[in-house]
Design a protein around this motif. Sequence first.
Motif, PDB file in Angstrom:
ATOM      1  N   VAL A  82      -9.419  -8.064  -5.566  1.00 50.44           N
ATOM      2  CA  VAL A  82      -8.552  -9.030  -4.870  1.00 50.44           C
ATOM      3  C   VAL A  82      -8.065 -10.099  -5.838  1.00 50.44           C
ATOM      4  CG1 VAL A  82      -8.509 -10.809  -3.090  1.00 50.44           C
ATOM      5  CG2 VAL A  82      -9.592  -8.603  -2.623  1.00 50.44           C
ATOM      6  N   VAL A  83      -8.972 -10.609  -6.678  1.00 51.19           N
ATOM      7  CA  VAL A  83      -8.596 -11.681  -7.610  1.00 51.19           C
ATOM      8  C   VAL A  83      -7.578 -11.173  -8.632  1.00 51.19           C
ATOM      9  CG1 VAL A  83      -9.459 -13.166  -9.458  1.00 51.19           C
ATOM     10  CG2 VAL A  83     -10.727 -12.976  -7.318  1.00 51.19           C
ATOM     11  N   ARG A 226       0.026  -2.102  -4.689  1.00 52.01           N
ATOM     12  CA  ARG A 226       0.034  -1.176  -5.830  1.00 52.01           C
ATOM     13  C   ARG A 226      -0.950  -1.621  -6.900  1.00 52.01           C
ATOM     14  NH1 ARG A 226      -1.014   1.779  -8.864  1.00 52.01           N
ATOM     15  NH2 ARG A 226       0.203   3.199 -10.186  1.00 52.01           N
ATOM     16  N   ALA A 227      -1.021  -2.916  -7.135  1.00 56.15           N
ATOM     17  CA  ALA A 227      -1.968  -3.428  -8.122  1.00 56.15           C
ATOM     18  C   ALA A 227      -3.405  -3.185  -7.673  1.00 56.15           C
ATOM     19  CB  ALA A 227      -1.726  -4.920  -8.349  1.00 56.15           C
ATOM     20  N   LEU A 228      -3.664  -3.368  -6.394  1.00 55.17           N
ATOM     21  CA  LEU A 228      -5.024  -3.172  -5.882  1.00 55.17           C
ATOM     22  C   LEU A 228      -5.483  -1.726  -6.062  1.00 55.17           C
ATOM     23  CD1 LEU A 228      -7.232  -4.834  -4.274  1.00 55.17           C
ATOM     24  CD2 LEU A 228      -6.357  -3.653  -2.243  1.00 55.17           C
ATOM     25  N   THR A 247     -12.748  -2.419 -10.900  1.00 56.02           N
ATOM     26  CA  THR A 247     -12.066  -2.677  -9.640  1.00 56.02           C
ATOM     27  C   THR A 247     -12.470  -1.617  -8.608  1.00 56.02           C
ATOM     28  OG1 THR A 247     -10.166  -1.387 -10.387  1.00 56.02           O
ATOM     29  CG2 THR A 247     -10.128  -3.762 -10.813  1.00 56.02           C
ATOM     30  N   MET A 248     -11.908  -1.726  -7.408  1.00 53.55           N
ATOM     31  CA  MET A 248     -12.271  -0.809  -6.330  1.00 53.55           C
ATOM     32  C   MET A 248     -12.013   0.658  -6.684  1.00 53.55           C
ATOM     33  SD  MET A 248     -13.436  -2.442  -3.546  1.00 53.55           S
ATOM     34  CE  MET A 248     -12.868  -1.623  -2.076  1.00 53.55           C
ATOM     35  N   VAL A 273      -6.380  -1.226   3.621  1.00 51.38           N
ATOM     36  CA  VAL A 273      -5.374  -2.075   2.979  1.00 51.38           C
ATOM     37  C   VAL A 273      -4.009  -1.387   2.997  1.00 51.38           C
ATOM     38  CG1 VAL A 273      -4.676  -3.092   0.780  1.00 51.38           C
ATOM     39  CG2 VAL A 273      -7.037  -3.291   1.540  1.00 51.38           C
ATOM     40  N   SER A 274      -3.981  -0.102   2.700  1.00 52.85           N
ATOM     41  CA  SER A 274      -2.719   0.631   2.683  1.00 52.85           C
ATOM     42  C   SER A 274      -2.060   0.645   4.059  1.00 52.85           C
ATOM     43  CB  SER A 274      -2.954   2.070   2.202  1.00 52.85           C
ATOM     44  OG  SER A 274      -3.525   2.086   0.915  1.00 52.85           O
ATOM     45  N   VAL A 275      -2.855   0.882   5.089  1.00 52.28           N
ATOM     46  CA  VAL A 275      -2.315   0.895   6.452  1.00 52.28           C
ATOM     47  C   VAL A 275      -1.795  -0.488   6.830  1.00 52.28           C
ATOM     48  CG1 VAL A 275      -2.926   1.203   8.881  1.00 52.28           C
ATOM     49  CG2 VAL A 275      -3.755   2.826   7.175  1.00 52.28           C
TER      50      VAL A 275
END
Length: 289
Positions: A82-83, A226-228, A247-248, A273-275
């Motif tokens: 997230v950060v 997209r970054a996430l 990251t995730m 998150v995508s939804v």
Amino acid sequence: MSTSARADRRRLDRGGPERGQRSRSRTDRRRRRIPVVLLVPALLGLAFLTLPLAGLVIRAPWGTMPQRLAEPEVLDALRLSVVTATAATGLCLLLGIPLAWLLARVDFRGKGLVRALVTVPLVLPPVVGGVALLLVFGRNGLVGAPLHEAFGVSLPFTTAGVVAAMAFVAMPFLVVSVEGALRGADVRYEEAAATLGAGRWSVFIHVTIPLVAPGIAAGAVLCWARALGEFGATITFAGNFPGRTQTMPLAVYLALETDLEAAIVLSLILLAVSVTVLACLRDRWTATP
């Protein structure tokens, strides 16, 4: 005109709309009939896209979900994602909005080439992007070497490197969205502000930005998502160090080798998150004409 002729004319007039209505009804029935040759592959395509997601939801360890979400590794990966995704989005906004304005409002030689270069990360394999970042920002890179010698700054395998990798792959989404909004904006408001004595910077801040604010918001949300979800460029340029660069998506990749349930939990978070992003952008990206 004789009485019989007028009667014939009236019958023809009455028959015209009826025939048109019957014709439209037949056309509507034909449209409602779906050819089997199209229906079968369409259903197969739908199943191909939805069954993996359904399998992810079905196999999720719902009974231990709260405990899984509270695990330090999951929380660290979520926090870092997230950060860094937020920081990358901020960097994209800072650099991408002026770039989109340049492409939308300024005519210059080589504009098509510049636009192509901006959109290359959309189709470039992320791992290739990570290698390119290493060659430029690594300690022996074109830019990284002077930075390290002059300031002791080194981006690879750091949290800042994660932000750089995310921004590289996500910025085109913002630029494309904002450029489209700028092209569709009414320039008369900007011209009116200029005739009233406002400077270019004042017009850009107080008129242009509010005009294209929906496009900026949509681009920023898409850029953040997209970054996430970025994986290839991040693991190539920043590595996979827990608490620093993991990251995730990288945590999912690592968990697949040791703990499948943890990988499913992390994947569900990214799916949610995508939804959510699609729900926020449904009017802009998924609405039917």
